[in-house]
Design an enzyme around this catalytic site. Sequence first.
Site, PDB file in Angstrom:
ATOM      1  CG  PHE A 155       1.064   8.722  -7.183  1.00  0.00           C
ATOM      2  CD1 PHE A 155       1.511  10.035  -7.243  1.00  0.00           C
ATOM      3  CD2 PHE A 155       1.171   7.928  -8.313  1.00  0.00           C
ATOM      4  CE1 PHE A 155       2.045  10.549  -8.427  1.00  0.00           C
ATOM      5  CE2 PHE A 155       1.703   8.427  -9.487  1.00  0.00           C
ATOM      6  CZ  PHE A 155       2.141   9.744  -9.558  1.00  0.00           C
ATOM      7  CD  GLU A 158       5.430   7.225   5.405  1.00  0.00           C
ATOM      8  OE1 GLU A 158       5.373   7.572   6.588  1.00  0.00           O
ATOM      9  OE2 GLU A 158       6.432   7.389   4.700  1.00  0.00           O
ATOM     10  CB  CYS A 267       7.030  12.439   0.256  1.00  0.00           C
ATOM     11  SG  CYS A 267       7.256  10.659   0.269  1.00  0.00           S
TER      12      CYS A 267
HETATM   13  P1  NAD Z   1      12.809   4.117   3.305  1.00  0.00           P
HETATM   14  O1  NAD Z   1      13.921   4.965   3.705  1.00  0.00           O
HETATM   15  O2  NAD Z   1      11.694   3.805   4.269  1.00  0.00           O
HETATM   16  O3  NAD Z   1      13.353   2.722   2.766  1.00  0.00           O
HETATM   17  C1  NAD Z   1      14.401   2.584   1.852  1.00  0.00           C
HETATM   18  C2  NAD Z   1      14.992   1.194   2.032  1.00  0.00           C
HETATM   19  O4  NAD Z   1      15.954   0.964   1.004  1.00  0.00           O
HETATM   20  C3  NAD Z   1      15.728   1.002   3.354  1.00  0.00           C
HETATM   21  O5  NAD Z   1      15.231  -0.129   4.035  1.00  0.00           O
HETATM   22  C4  NAD Z   1      17.194   0.766   2.931  1.00  0.00           C
HETATM   23  O6  NAD Z   1      17.904  -0.111   3.772  1.00  0.00           O
HETATM   24  C5  NAD Z   1      17.006   0.183   1.538  1.00  0.00           C
HETATM   25  N1  NAD Z   1      18.193   0.256   0.674  1.00  0.00           N
HETATM   26  C6  NAD Z   1      19.056   1.286   0.491  1.00  0.00           C
HETATM   27  N2  NAD Z   1      20.007   0.941  -0.402  1.00  0.00           N
HETATM   28  C7  NAD Z   1      19.739  -0.316  -0.798  1.00  0.00           C
HETATM   29  C8  NAD Z   1      20.354  -1.226  -1.701  1.00  0.00           C
HETATM   30  N3  NAD Z   1      21.455  -0.905  -2.396  1.00  0.00           N
HETATM   31  N4  NAD Z   1      19.818  -2.447  -1.853  1.00  0.00           N
HETATM   32  C9  NAD Z   1      18.708  -2.809  -1.152  1.00  0.00           C
HETATM   33  N5  NAD Z   1      18.081  -2.000  -0.283  1.00  0.00           N
HETATM   34  C10 NAD Z   1      18.582  -0.770  -0.114  1.00  0.00           C
HETATM   35  O7  NAD Z   1      12.188   4.804   2.003  1.00  0.00           O
HETATM   36  P2  NAD Z   1      10.651   4.928   1.555  1.00  0.00           P
HETATM   37  O8  NAD Z   1       9.925   5.882   2.426  1.00  0.00           O
HETATM   38  O9  NAD Z   1      10.096   3.572   1.313  1.00  0.00           O
HETATM   39  O10 NAD Z   1      10.855   5.670   0.153  1.00  0.00           O
HETATM   40  C11 NAD Z   1      11.461   5.029  -0.939  1.00  0.00           C
HETATM   41  C12 NAD Z   1      11.279   5.904  -2.172  1.00  0.00           C
HETATM   42  O11 NAD Z   1       9.870   6.030  -2.474  1.00  0.00           O
HETATM   43  C13 NAD Z   1      11.794   7.334  -2.003  1.00  0.00           C
HETATM   44  O12 NAD Z   1      12.282   7.781  -3.224  1.00  0.00           O
HETATM   45  C14 NAD Z   1      10.539   8.105  -1.633  1.00  0.00           C
HETATM   46  O13 NAD Z   1      10.620   9.466  -1.980  1.00  0.00           O
HETATM   47  C15 NAD Z   1       9.492   7.399  -2.472  1.00  0.00           C
HETATM   48  N6  NAD Z   1       8.128   7.497  -1.939  1.00  0.00           N
HETATM   49  C16 NAD Z   1       7.910   7.386  -0.607  1.00  0.00           C
HETATM   50  C17 NAD Z   1       6.603   7.439  -0.135  1.00  0.00           C
HETATM   51  C18 NAD Z   1       6.321   7.342   1.338  1.00  0.00           C
HETATM   52  O14 NAD Z   1       5.191   7.623   1.733  1.00  0.00           O
HETATM   53  N7  NAD Z   1       7.266   6.959   2.172  1.00  0.00           N
HETATM   54  C19 NAD Z   1       5.535   7.586  -1.023  1.00  0.00           C
HETATM   55  C20 NAD Z   1       5.806   7.653  -2.370  1.00  0.00           C
HETATM   56  C21 NAD Z   1       7.107   7.606  -2.833  1.00  0.00           C
END
Ligand code: NAD
Length: 442
Positions: A155, A158, A267
């Site tokens: 939760f 950013e 998100c």
């Molecule tokens: P992001 O796109 O910033 O990062 C994802 C990372 O995963 C990338 O660096 C990518 O290279 C890596 N990746 C992809 N496939 C991979 C694999 N097979 N092995 C290793 N690494 C791999 O994503 P994010 O913003 O951190 O979001 C991640 C998840 O968390 C999503 O489901 C998102 O909805 C959720 N989420 C995001 C937030 C937010 O504020 N960004 C908050 C809560 C939940």
Amino acid sequence: MKLTVIGTGYVGLVSGTCFAEMGNKVTCVDIDQDKIEKLKKGIIPIYEPGLEPMVLRNIENKTLFFDSELANHLDDSDMAFIAVGTPMGEDGSADLKYVLAVATEIGKTITKPIIVVDKSTVPVGTADKVRETISKELKKRNLEIEFSVVSNPEFLKEGDAISDFMKPDRVVIGSDDVSTTEKMRALYAPFFRSSMDRLITMDVRSAEMTKYVANAMLATKISFMNEVANICELVGADVNKVRIGIGSDSRIGYSFIYPGSGYGGSCFPKDVKALQRTAEENGYIPKLIKAVEDVNNEQKLVIAKKVIDRFGENLSNFTFSVWGLAFKPETDDMREAPAIYIIKELAKRGAKINAYDPKAMQEAKEFYLKNIDGVSYFDSKYETLKDSDAMILLTEWKEFRSPDFDEIKKLLKAPIIFDGRNQYNHAKLIESGFEYFQIGKK
Ligand code: NAD
């Protein structure tokens, strides 16, 4: 505990670093080798306040490691956190290809029991798919290894991610097995010094659903208030006053009722859509959730429409200064930012854009505004104003909150401000000779 965190984006990097800060030994893994090489040297690929010193401290303390080879770490880990992206698929549902690729790799690699934790935002039923994928791979290897799959949605916000993670409002653990729940509770106990009441345990499906419902609820508040703003404008009411009037009701509260240019980010847009798809796939038409998205799509363009109403359809003789590109302050993230849509709309009509953002300009140049003609970037907010016909505020960074209006007036061709975040005092700006356009107030 020994943990592997897979995916070093906003969620994986912050979670891994905060777990390391609490004394766990954490390896963060990403397939993006360039990212990993940078992280090993202490170069942080994203802007998130407070993250860099914490990463550096934990690298130094040997509690935080980075690698691009997942297979090297799973057998030495008590838990593997899946924190990869779940972008919107073509039909609007969450695309699980990254999550399931990780599950496949886990199934191909493990030789010892492990707890697999879904931290990515994933639709109801994904934990089952992760479990099936791992089991299928183990079967191919003729191995029977105990493992469990837990849902632990994230939760964090950013821009405030470190404090959200270190002092969470709540942690949700979805697990169908008591001993796994206890291990998760032990992992999170240091984050709750006074009481563990805010560690909420439930079944896996309810945990998966909780994340989507939280985001959809917040998005609903935003779209509701934006719709109210549009009505206020038509009837001659001031949405800023209405906001205070309703927010003071403790049942409603002040948060997420600020009118503006709509929600963006990585998100809300995809999660609202994915919840809609989940409902539809199960035979239910979610009218309210669909409306939340529709209102938001139109709201993103409200400020562009105000510019067009003021300057005309053909903007080829005009230059606009844009303050703020990120989808919200304190982040460099531009995913689904209203600025993308607004700038495209104006550029399409020939406008030139002088843009400034404290952190997101690199993202804009490399990805989000890369192919848009007429966008120039400047090193400070005041530099964008020279020879501009109006200033358009799109992200409420602190440095934009109380600018030198005399300087703005001096630099702009004419004193005109379009405020997509209702940051300034309407009466004062009008009094000092500005034409000032807000959301939800004529
Ligand atoms: P992001 O796109 O910033 O990062 C994802 C990372 O995963 C990338 O660096 C990518 O290279 C890596 N990746 C992809 N496939 C991979 C694999 N097979 N092995 C290793 N690494 C791999 O994503 P994010 O913003 O951190 O979001 C991640 C998840 O968390 C999503 O489901 C998102 O909805 C959720 N989420 C995001 C937030 C937010 O504020 N960004 C908050 C809560 C939940």
